[in-house]
Design an enzyme around this catalytic site. Structure first.
Site, PDB file in Angstrom:
ATOM      1  N   GLU A  38      42.296 105.695   6.093  1.00  0.00           N
ATOM      2  CA  GLU A  38      42.824 105.250   7.391  1.00  0.00           C
ATOM      3  C   GLU A  38      42.376 103.793   7.622  1.00  0.00           C
ATOM      4  OE1 GLU A  38      40.855 107.505  10.451  1.00  0.00           O
ATOM      5  OE2 GLU A  38      42.186 106.807  12.044  1.00  0.00           O
ATOM      6  N   LYS A 109      49.670 108.051  13.742  1.00  0.00           N
ATOM      7  CA  LYS A 109      48.672 109.090  14.056  1.00  0.00           C
ATOM      8  C   LYS A 109      48.942 109.726  15.422  1.00  0.00           C
ATOM      9  CE  LYS A 109      43.608 109.708  14.031  1.00  0.00           C
ATOM     10  NZ  LYS A 109      42.329 108.987  13.817  1.00  0.00           N
ATOM     11  N   CYS A 142      43.341 111.457   9.538  1.00  0.00           N
ATOM     12  CA  CYS A 142      41.989 111.810   9.981  1.00  0.00           C
ATOM     13  C   CYS A 142      41.965 112.938  11.018  1.00  0.00           C
ATOM     14  CB  CYS A 142      41.273 110.554  10.467  1.00  0.00           C
ATOM     15  SG  CYS A 142      39.466 110.748  10.393  1.00  0.00           S
TER      16      CYS A 142
HETATM   17  C1  ACM Z   1      38.976 109.688  13.098  1.00  0.00           C
HETATM   18  O1  ACM Z   1      39.992 110.282  13.453  1.00  0.00           O
HETATM   19  N1  ACM Z   1      39.033 108.523  12.513  1.00  0.00           N
HETATM   20  C2  ACM Z   1      37.652 110.290  13.290  1.00  0.00           C
END
Ligand code: ACM
Length: 262
Positions: A38, A109, A142
């Site tokens: 990420e 995301k 993530c």
């Molecule tokens: C995250 O979602 N980078 C902990």
């Protein structure tokens, strides 16, 4: 086919340096699909909106995406890379999927973690799956792992391999991915970062490493170290993700009781 991840510690704000590191590793990797962490090009701990704006880029014309596309085409491979996206004045914590013919798709995301909510807009595209010659590739980023609906939705939409760029801080994800893969019969490639960041007067963030390749049976095919830079390449039999029959009576999807679920 061969899948891989590159676990490393991006240097905050040094896009050229981070990109060069990834390019050098990818140039020498014998792989069909590689997943990068990420926000691999920018680093993670932003401290102002101005900073996010200046480090984010348009997709596909931005500096990082253009370079990743070029590399994918030249090497004839697929790449999933987490980058900060700038689109119509909004910034997103995104990942691109590129292949031998160029950009294939973008994922933004969905579930933002902690202070990401100060810097990014939540993803507005939902969970997408792309058909490729390697199999169907879906992306989550993530903290999306914390919501089982993310992996479930990707699986229901036909994903064989979940590419999972990450900057993990909480300790549970590598173990949780075993369950995510078993309950959805999918492969997952979690590409995490290592190292720490402490910017301005913010708290220190420690990233847990332990990037992982997990099979549809929940086998940990490989788990990386907590603190070492690593490129790991593994052969997988992607067709194993297509079989949702647990036995002659139970099918993962047909046995769902949607009428009882929220
Ligand atoms: C995250 O979602 N980078 C902990």
């Amino acid at each position: 086919m061969k899948v891989s991840f590159y676990q490393f510690a991006p240097e905050f704000g040094n896009i050229k340096h981070n990109l060069r590191k990834a390019e050098d590793v990818i140039a020498s990797a014998a792989t069909d699909l590689i997943v990068l962490p990420e926000l691999f090009n920018t680093g993670y701990q932003f401290i102002s909106k101005k900073e996010v704006k200046s480090l984010s880029e348009k997709i596909p014309s931005g500096f990082t995406t253009s370079a990743i596309i070029k590399l994918s085409v030249k090497k004839n491979i697929h790449i999933v890379a987490g980058i900060a996206e700038n689109n119509k004045g909004k910034t997103y914590n995104s990942a691109v999927l590129t292949g031998p013919d160029g950009l294939i798709g973008v994922y933004r995301k969905t579930h933002l973690f902690y202070e990401e909510k100060l810097w990014f807009s939540p993803g507005d595209m939902g969970f997408k799956v792309w058909q490729t010659p390697l199999g169907n590739i879906g992306i989550m980023i993530c903290f999306d792992w914390f919501f089982p609906e993310s992996a479930r939705t990707l699986a229901l939409r036909g994903t064989d391999i979940i590419a999972h760029p990450s900057n993990l801080i909480l300790p549970h994800c590598p173990d949780a991915m075993v369950t995510r893969c078993i309950e959805n019969r999918v492969f997952a490639v979690t590409a995490n970062r290592i190292g720490s960041e402490q910017r301005g007067d913010k708290e220190k963030l420690m990233f847990i490493g332990k990037s992982q390749i997990t099979s549809p049976m929940g086998e940990i095919l490989y788990r990386a170290s907590e603190d070492k830079e690593e490129l790991t390449v593994m052969e997988i039999a992607v067709e194993k993700a297509g079989d949702k029959n647990l036995n002659s009576f139970n099918n993962l999807f047909n046995d769902r009781k949607k009428e009882f679920y929220e």
